[in-house]
Each structure stands twice: as structure tokens, then as C-alpha cells.
Scaffold this motif. Structure first.
Motif, mmCIF file in Angstrom:
data_model
loop_
_atom_site.group_PDB
_atom_site.id
_atom_site.type_symbol
_atom_site.label_atom_id
_atom_site.label_comp_id
_atom_site.label_asym_id
_atom_site.label_seq_id
_atom_site.Cartn_x
_atom_site.Cartn_y
_atom_site.Cartn_z
ATOM 1 N N LYS A 18 43.073 17.490 78.232
ATOM 2 C CA LYS A 18 42.782 16.101 77.887
ATOM 3 C C LYS A 18 41.301 15.806 78.091
ATOM 4 O O LYS A 18 40.688 16.257 79.044
ATOM 5 N N GLY A 19 40.759 15.016 77.172
ATOM 6 C CA GLY A 19 39.352 14.677 77.261
ATOM 7 C C GLY A 19 38.435 15.666 76.576
ATOM 8 O O GLY A 19 37.216 15.458 76.536
ATOM 9 N N ARG A 20 38.998 16.749 76.044
ATOM 10 C CA ARG A 20 38.210 17.745 75.325
ATOM 11 C C ARG A 20 38.655 17.769 73.857
ATOM 12 O O ARG A 20 39.782 17.426 73.523
ATOM 13 N N GLU A 21 37.736 18.191 72.996
ATOM 14 C CA GLU A 21 38.080 18.353 71.589
ATOM 15 C C GLU A 21 38.814 19.678 71.398
ATOM 16 O O GLU A 21 38.322 20.730 71.830
ATOM 17 N N TRP A 22 39.985 19.633 70.769
ATOM 18 C CA TRP A 22 40.767 20.861 70.617
ATOM 19 C C TRP A 22 41.627 20.777 69.360
ATOM 20 O O TRP A 22 41.860 19.706 68.801
ATOM 21 N N THR A 23 42.123 21.964 68.975
ATOM 22 C CA THR A 23 42.998 22.080 67.815
ATOM 23 C C THR A 23 44.108 23.063 68.127
ATOM 24 O O THR A 23 43.891 24.076 68.793
ATOM 25 N N LEU A 24 45.307 22.768 67.647
ATOM 26 C CA LEU A 24 46.420 23.730 67.722
ATOM 27 C C LEU A 24 46.238 24.726 66.579
ATOM 28 O O LEU A 24 46.483 24.404 65.418
ATOM 29 N N THR A 25 45.758 25.922 66.915
ATOM 30 C CA THR A 25 45.405 26.884 65.862
ATOM 31 C C THR A 25 46.539 27.831 65.505
ATOM 32 O O THR A 25 46.498 28.464 64.447
ATOM 33 N N SER A 26 47.555 27.953 66.368
ATOM 34 C CA SER A 26 48.723 28.757 65.982
ATOM 35 C C SER A 26 49.907 28.387 66.848
ATOM 36 O O SER A 26 49.756 27.929 67.986
ATOM 37 N N LEU A 27 51.096 28.577 66.277
ATOM 38 C CA LEU A 27 52.359 28.366 66.987
ATOM 39 C C LEU A 27 53.234 29.559 66.664
ATOM 40 O O LEU A 27 53.623 29.762 65.510
ATOM 41 N N TYR A 51 39.459 25.146 71.740
ATOM 42 C CA TYR A 51 38.560 24.041 72.039
ATOM 43 C C TYR A 51 37.299 24.157 71.192
ATOM 44 O O TYR A 51 36.985 25.221 70.639
ATOM 45 N N ASP A 52 36.558 23.046 71.117
ATOM 46 C CA ASP A 52 35.352 23.059 70.296
ATOM 47 C C ASP A 52 34.295 24.006 70.845
ATOM 48 O O ASP A 52 33.353 24.381 70.145
ATOM 49 N N THR A 53 34.446 24.429 72.111
ATOM 50 C CA THR A 53 33.526 25.395 72.709
ATOM 51 C C THR A 53 33.870 26.834 72.327
ATOM 52 O O THR A 53 33.123 27.755 72.657
ATOM 53 N N GLY A 54 35.038 27.019 71.678
ATOM 54 C CA GLY A 54 35.501 28.357 71.343
ATOM 55 C C GLY A 54 36.474 28.932 72.350
ATOM 56 O O GLY A 54 37.069 29.983 72.102
ATOM 57 N N GLU A 55 36.651 28.271 73.493
ATOM 58 C CA GLU A 55 37.604 28.741 74.506
ATOM 59 C C GLU A 55 39.033 28.594 73.990
ATOM 60 O O GLU A 55 39.323 27.692 73.189
ATOM 61 N N LEU A 56 39.902 29.464 74.491
ATOM 62 C CA LEU A 56 41.309 29.446 74.088
ATOM 63 C C LEU A 56 42.203 29.250 75.303
ATOM 64 O O LEU A 56 41.926 29.762 76.391
#
Length: 463
Positions: A18-27, A51-56
Motif C-alpha cells: 500500500k502506498g506504492r505504485e504497482w501492477t498485477l502482472t501475472s496470476l 512495483y514501479d521500481t521494478g521490484e517483484l
């Protein structure tokens, strides 16, 4: 479908992004629970968060797929969509569903001697406990980083939400202490592994353990003791009916026994001066970062750095497997004594770091800081001083309670002996390091409580 699952994750208490930019890239579906009734399928999905930083991050989602809508689960609805395996389905968070949870319990019960396999899912069971398969499940609402489900009064299952390939220390330590017959942990009954061919690794998804139905939270008991003291203006801590010192003694003894058992069953190392220098440097780095967040720490910087510098002067440090995130909230008082829970370690650290051995004095320092925190919280939240004299009286009584219980716990942990000079150096440094961490946490999450760790630093300097 992806959008609905992403919304579900974003609103979940256990989601740490929460509070970070992120995307669900796979399920990715990694397994199904065996033997469901005709209108239900229960699957375990792994959600990859980018995350927008590239972290997973990888999160576990147990989902219940029903052919028809379930009004009793309306509060746990994730969404409705066409599933490639199940067809059109109404999808719910499975942990809210007793029908789904019964499948977990039955799968553990079936693992009698050998793991019960279902595709890549491996249910493991330790001998010695017979499950009550008729018990109903109840989802606990208070947890944040994981999810826990009680099966009647018989057992408790913890679902790890954020998962990482490799051994989860909560399972590894519970297994060792259970098999060693420790009285100070909830007995481990079983655990669930994912043997994941895609990542060529094992990911541990859940553990099943003894439900400590008579357990009272150690933090709540400590707060109650402090309130009793504050309400008795003319009595000292040892004179109040809710005096906690006896429990502090028993808790110190319990931790000493747990550390001894861990030292017997996990490797113990003695590291040289290079390790103590790195430990000191790490404490300095955390202080550097904390000063950017909490400018008030500058008033204590010189004393903190001198405390951390003393660690660099040690010739060696003894390390072993420890709890790693110990405080009163990680303890339960039962009719059979104190139990220590949640051996996952500090949740913000990577799994590889949490598996590293560390000094037992880190655990001791965590408990000592917790004894210092309890009266500060009560003074701040439950008692309003109407004058400077009353404020001074509250502060005095808070210090009295903390000092009494810290001393009782530490003396019991050390077996009544005085600490050696090297042990005192480590303990003071770990306490200071913990207080620095607390200031950052409070500044970011509860600014009104920042005064508690800052006051503790000030008291340390004047003592």
C-alpha cells in the motif's frame, strides 16, 4: 478478471504494498484442493506484483470458485468471470468459506506418514495428533501480514500471504521445537509446500499448528497491568494486584529455554572482529537513514553512535537461530505457561536475511523495549494528566513499571547471573538500534506515539 483481482489485493489488510505504485502482472494457478463438492472448486493462485521500481513480490491467493452466487460469502466476493478450467464462476476469498477450509483440513489429515500430493501441492503431517474433521473454521480478523483460520478449538492454520521460494523459518523452527518437545511453542501439526516446477523451487504456503485456546496476548496482559498500577496512585508496582513481574520472570525463563533448544538443533557460530565491525556499521547505516526521517534523533546521535562504536570493539560475537522479531505481542500466556509465536522474523526483511543466524541478545533487546513501550502507550492513550505534577507522576510510575519488569525478565533469562561486559555492550546496542527503528515506524505510521521511543532514548542517556 485481472482488474478485479488487483482491486481485491489492494484492499486486503495483508497486502504490504500500500502506498506504492504497482501492477498485477501475472496470476498463476499452482494447485487445487482435492475432493471438492460438485458446485465448488478451490484453487491456489500465485499473484506476481510488480512495483514501479521494478521490484517483484509474490502473494498467495486461495480462491473458491462457485457455480452459483453464495449470499453467505457476499462480503468475500472477489469477482465473477469466465475461468478457463471451471467455466463461469463466482469467485470468493476461500479463507472466509467453511466448505473450502474443510478441504484443507481433510488434506492434512490424509497425509499420514507420507506427504499427500495434489499436483504440485504437498501436504505434510507430523505424527501424534488426530484432527477433528467436523470442526468449523473461523477466520481471524486481526492479522495483517498473513491470514489465520481456527478449526474449532482443535487447530490453527496460518496462510502465508507474501511468499518466497525457500524454507519459511516459522515452519522450520516450529518443527524442530515440536519434535524436541518444547513446552514454549504451539505444537506443529503439519505444513503445505508447493513444489514449483516453473521456478524449480519449493514455496511453503501454510502451517497447521496447535490452537492455544486458553492463550492471552502478552501485550494485552502487560497493558492491563500498567493500567492497574496507574489507577492505584498510592501503591508501588510490587504492591498492585496486577503486578506483572512474576510473569516477566516466567517469560525470561521461557525465552532462555527456547534459545537453548534452538542452539542444540541449529548451527551455532562464533564470528570474529570483522563480523562485529559489520554489525556496528549496519547499526550506523540504519541511524543515518533514520535521521532523514526523524530529525529529532539528532539530539541523541552522539550517544547512539558511541553505543554502536562499542560493538566494533568486541573480539567476537556468538550467533545462532533466533526469533528475530520478538516482543510482547509475539507471546501468549496459557494455563500451561508462556508460549512464543510467529517465528517468521522481521516481516520487512527478505527471507534470505531472516534465515541468517543472529545474536540471542537481539531477541532479549526486543522484549526489553516492549516492556518499555507498554507504560508509554497506556500513559498516552488511557490516562490524561491535568497538571504538570500529574504528568510527572505518570512518567515516574511508567518508569517504575518498566524498570521492574525489565529487570525481572533479564535476571530470569540470564539465570540469575550478572551479564558479562561484552553481553552488556551487545544488549545496549541492540536496544538502541531497536529504538531507532521504532522512531522511524512511529514517524511514518503513528506520529502521536513518536514521543515514546524518543523518551526511552533520553532516559537511557540519563541513566
Amino acid at each position: 478478471m485481472i482488474e478485479m483481482v488487483q482491486d481485491f489485493i489492494d484492499q486486503a489488510r495483508w497486502f504490504g504494498g500500500k502506498g506504492r505504485e504497482w501492477t498485477l502482472t501475472s496470476l498463476r494457478r499452482v494447485g487445487e484442493l482435492p475432493d471438492p463438492p460438485g458446485d465448488l472448486r478451490v484453487a491456489i493462485e500465485l499473484a506476481t506484483i510488480t512495483y514501479d521500481t521494478g521490484e517483484l513480490d509474490l502473494y498467495q491467493l486461495p480462491l473458491a470458485y462457485y457455480v452459483h452466487p453464495q449470499e453467505r460469502l457476499a462480503h468475500a466476493l472477489v469477482g465473477e468471470w469466465e475461468d478457463a478450467d471451471f467455466g463461469r464462476a463466482f469467485v470468493y476469498d476461500a479463507l472466509h468459506d467453511r466448505e473450502s477450509m474443510a478441504l484443507w483440513l481433510a488434506a492434512f489429515a490424509a497425509a499420514d506418514g507420507e506427504p499427500s500430493m495434489r499436483g504440485g501441492l504437498a501436504f505434510h503431517r507430523l505424527p501424534g495428533h488426530e484432527f477433528d474433521l467436523e470442526s468449523h473454521s473461523t477466520l481471524f480478523s486481526g492479522e495483517q501480514s498473513n491470514s489465520s483460520v481456527a478449526f474449532g478449538e482443535d487447530s490453527l492454520m496460518k496462510i502465508f500471504r507474501k511468499v518466497t521460494p525457500g524454507v519459511n523459518p516459522d515452519i522450520a523452527i516450529h518443527q524442530v521445537l515440536t519434535e524436541a518437545g518444547s513446552d514454549h511453542v504451539a505444537a506443529l501439526y503439519g505444513w503445505l509446500d508447493l513444489v514449483d516446477e516453473e521456478t524449480d523451487s519449493t514455496i511453503q504456503l501454510a502451517l497447521l499448528q496447535q490452537f492455544l485456546r486458553t492463550g492471552s496476548d502478552g501485550w494485552d496482559l502487560a497493558l492491563s497491568s500498567v493500567r492497574n498500577l496507574f489507577a492505584e496512585a498510592d501503591l508501588h508496582a510490587e504492591e498492585v494486584g496486577g503486578d506483572f513481574a512474576g510473569e516477566s520472570i516466567r517469560l525470561g525463563e521461557a525465552l532462555a529455554e527456547v534459545h537453548a533448544a534452538l542452539a542444540e538443533h541449529f548451527p551455532v557460530e562464533t564470528r570474529d572482529a570483522l563480523a562485529t565491525a559489520e554489525l556496528s556499521a549496519a547499526m550506523h547505516r540504519r541511524l543515518d537513514a533514520a535521521l532523514d526521517v526523524v530529525p529529532q534523533l539528532a539530539d541523541h546521535e552522539s550517544v547512539l553512535r558511541a553505543t554502536f562504536d562499542k560493538v566494533r570493539g568486541l573480539d567476537a560475537i556468538r550467533v545462532q537461530r533466533i526469533h528475530g522479531d520478538l516482543h510482547l505481542g509475539q507471546t501468549l500466556r496459557t494455563v500451561k505457561g508462556w508460549k512464543i509465536v510467529d517465528f517468521e522474523g522481521e516481516p520487512t526483511k527478505p527471507l534470505a536475511e531472516r534465515l541468517l543466524p543472529d545474536s540471542p541478545w537481539r531477541d532479549v533487546a526486543g522484549m526489553l523495549r516492549s516492556f518499555g513501550y507498554a507504560p508509554g502507550v497506556v500513559a498516552m492513550t488511557s490516562f490524561q494528566a491535568d497538571s504538570p505534577n500529574e504528568a510527572d507522576q505518570l512518567a515516574y510510575r511508567a518508569t517504575e513499571w518498566a524498570d521492574r519488569n525489565r529487570a525481572a525478565f533479564l535476571d530470569a533469562y540470564a539465570g540469575g547471573r550478572g551479564l558479562e561486559s561484552d553481553e552488556l555492550v551487545l544488549l545496549k546496542a541492540y536496544e538502541a538500534d531497536k529504538a531507532v527503528y521504532e522512531t522511524v515506524y512511529e514517524a511514518r505510521n503513528r506520529p502521536g506515539w513518536l514521543a515514546i521511543p524518543l523518551a526511552a532514548l533520553a532516559r537511557t542517556e540519563s541513566s
